[in-house]
Scaffold this motif. Sequence first.
Motif, short mmCIF file in Angstrom:
data_model
loop_
_atom_site.label_atom_id
_atom_site.label_comp_id
_atom_site.label_asym_id
_atom_site.label_seq_id
_atom_site.Cartn_x
_atom_site.Cartn_y
_atom_site.Cartn_z
N GLU A 116 -4.31 14.74 4.64
CA GLU A 116 -3.94 13.63 5.53
C GLU A 116 -2.81 12.82 4.91
N GLU A 117 -2.90 12.66 3.59
CA GLU A 117 -1.92 11.86 2.86
C GLU A 117 -1.55 12.66 1.61
N ARG A 118 -0.30 12.58 1.18
CA ARG A 118 0.06 13.30 -0.04
C ARG A 118 -0.70 12.71 -1.23
N GLY A 119 -1.19 13.57 -2.09
CA GLY A 119 -1.94 13.09 -3.25
C GLY A 119 -2.12 14.19 -4.26
N TRP A 142 5.62 -2.00 -5.92
CA TRP A 142 4.28 -2.59 -5.77
C TRP A 142 3.24 -1.53 -5.44
N SER A 143 3.66 -0.51 -4.69
CA SER A 143 2.66 0.48 -4.26
C SER A 143 2.39 1.54 -5.33
N ARG A 144 3.25 1.63 -6.36
CA ARG A 144 3.06 2.70 -7.34
C ARG A 144 2.81 2.18 -8.76
N VAL A 145 2.97 0.89 -8.95
CA VAL A 145 2.85 0.35 -10.30
C VAL A 145 1.39 0.44 -10.79
N ILE A 191 0.98 10.30 -12.28
CA ILE A 191 -0.25 9.54 -11.98
C ILE A 191 0.00 8.68 -10.74
N ASP A 192 1.27 8.38 -10.46
CA ASP A 192 1.57 7.59 -9.27
C ASP A 192 1.40 8.39 -7.97
N PHE A 193 0.95 9.65 -8.08
CA PHE A 193 0.65 10.41 -6.86
C PHE A 193 -0.84 10.38 -6.54
N ALA A 194 -1.62 9.68 -7.34
CA ALA A 194 -3.07 9.61 -7.08
C ALA A 194 -3.35 8.53 -6.05
N ASN A 195 -4.09 8.88 -5.02
CA ASN A 195 -4.45 7.91 -3.98
C ASN A 195 -5.69 7.11 -4.40
N HIS A 196 -5.97 6.08 -3.61
CA HIS A 196 -7.06 5.15 -3.93
C HIS A 196 -8.37 5.53 -3.25
N SER A 197 -9.47 5.38 -3.99
CA SER A 197 -10.78 5.49 -3.36
C SER A 197 -11.71 4.52 -4.08
N CYS A 205 -9.23 4.35 -8.62
CA CYS A 205 -9.53 3.12 -7.87
C CYS A 205 -8.43 2.09 -8.15
N TYR A 206 -7.82 1.56 -7.09
CA TYR A 206 -6.77 0.55 -7.27
C TYR A 206 -7.38 -0.85 -7.45
N GLY A 207 -8.70 -0.95 -7.45
CA GLY A 207 -9.35 -2.25 -7.61
C GLY A 207 -10.14 -2.61 -6.36
N LEU A 230 -0.11 -5.02 -0.36
CA LEU A 230 0.45 -4.38 -1.55
C LEU A 230 0.89 -2.94 -1.33
N TYR A 231 0.09 -2.18 -0.57
CA TYR A 231 0.33 -0.73 -0.51
C TYR A 231 0.68 -0.22 0.89
N GLY A 232 0.41 -1.02 1.92
CA GLY A 232 0.72 -0.56 3.28
C GLY A 232 -0.34 0.35 3.88
N PHE A 233 -1.57 0.36 3.33
CA PHE A 233 -2.64 1.11 4.01
C PHE A 233 -3.91 0.27 3.98
N ALA A 234 -4.90 0.69 4.79
CA ALA A 234 -6.19 0.01 4.81
C ALA A 234 -7.27 1.08 4.88
N LEU A 235 -8.52 0.71 4.55
CA LEU A 235 -9.61 1.69 4.59
C LEU A 235 -10.43 1.48 5.86
N SER A 236 -10.94 2.59 6.44
CA SER A 236 -11.75 2.45 7.66
C SER A 236 -13.08 1.78 7.30
N THR A 266 -2.72 3.83 12.41
CA THR A 266 -4.09 3.95 11.93
C THR A 266 -4.53 2.76 11.08
N PHE A 267 -3.66 2.37 10.12
CA PHE A 267 -4.11 1.36 9.17
C PHE A 267 -4.20 -0.02 9.80
N THR A 268 -3.31 -0.30 10.76
CA THR A 268 -3.40 -1.58 11.45
C THR A 268 -4.71 -1.61 12.24
#
Length: 352
Positions: free
Chosen positions: A31-34, A162-165, A180-186, A219-221, A231-237, A331-333
């Motif tokens: 769904e998303e590159r990672g 901001w989205s990759r730091v 490591i900046d290609f790892a997505n958040h969970s 985990c981004y926190g 910060l990143y331009g996405f949201a979780l369902s 989707t994220f909005t």
Amino acid sequence: MSLDSEYLNFYEWIKKNGGKIHEHVKIDTKEERGLFTTDSIESHTALAIVPWSLVVNIQHPDLSTINTDTERQALIIFLLREYNKEKESSWYPWLKLLNIEKEADELLKIKMHLFNCVEHSTLGQALSDRYQQLQEEYEYLHQAGTIETSFELFCAIDHLIWSRVLDLPENEPLSLVPFIDFANHSLNANARWFIDDDTHNIILRSERTLNSNEEITICYGSKSNEELLYLYGFALSINSNDRVTIPVSLKPDDILLEDKLQLIQQLNLPPRLTLDMNGNLSNESNQLVKILSAQTQATINQQNEHYTPYLLNLFNEYLNKLNLCPDNDETFTKYYLDSQKLIIQKAIDNLK
Ligand SMILES: C[S@@+](CC[C@H](N)C(=O)[O-])C[C@H]1O[C@@H](n2cnc3c(N)ncnc32)[C@H](O)[C@@H]1O
């Protein structure tokens, strides 16, 4: 050059610079590159080792000639400079994968759409403040001749940072870590990264056994959807850390205006209400509502008969604004708005 060969070039570049990537780990797009596994991997295995020499921060010799006010500005100038060098840049294998131009186009579209829906919220305020700050910063750097790019590209690079730091410990500089900046958040991440004390290399490690074809996440926190979007331009369902923050203000014709302002300042209360996932107000917010809703001096900081009507009115107004936002495919909005509505509805039900 095909995408696969671009990824291979990137892995080679990391290895050539002294890093390592586990043979069963690669960048892929579902769904998303990672980052994904291509076979099972045991717990506590190093998935990638990125040498300190590839970590982009103000301590890197490639940034030593950049003189700016902030670390972030140094990173922006560095990335713009290297991006403009194209293949001549020694960072090209990484920069090529960041799709900076595409980002610049999409960012604006998404931000405009998002902004139309969140104008009334603390997120809307934060986004417009940031946009204004970026405009001022861009003007300043552009006029000084420090940067020569378009404003759109400047914004895209700012977003990229901001989205990759990585959130390194406090005494470490603001850093971008290729790979490591290609790892997505969970929130249920299966990997984490740390700095090796001896070598200062950054190591990404599995935290449990990984199955074949599994996404590797960090985990981004514990961030709310509002923070994730900002910060990143996405949201979780489903986000167990989600909350609603509603900006509040005093009416200029409030007869207790001066007293209320003084009390709010004295108690150091922020001008917004915060509701947790269950629609409950934080203690600070509860105190603020008591003050805002009071209509007599005697009840200025107490539970009063206007407390519940004040909140009901505020919540309903906020819900109406959320409902006014047109349905959209972003989707994220949608995740953000649905979660906000759910929390507000819980808060309204709690008052009944
Ligand atoms: C550090 S990068 C991760 C790699 C990124 N997906 C890529 O293609 O380069 C952070 C960005 O990835 C995306 N992202 C990270 N975690 C996500 C998630 N759980 N759901 C959707 N997008 C996510 C967001 O666009 C975010 O700004």
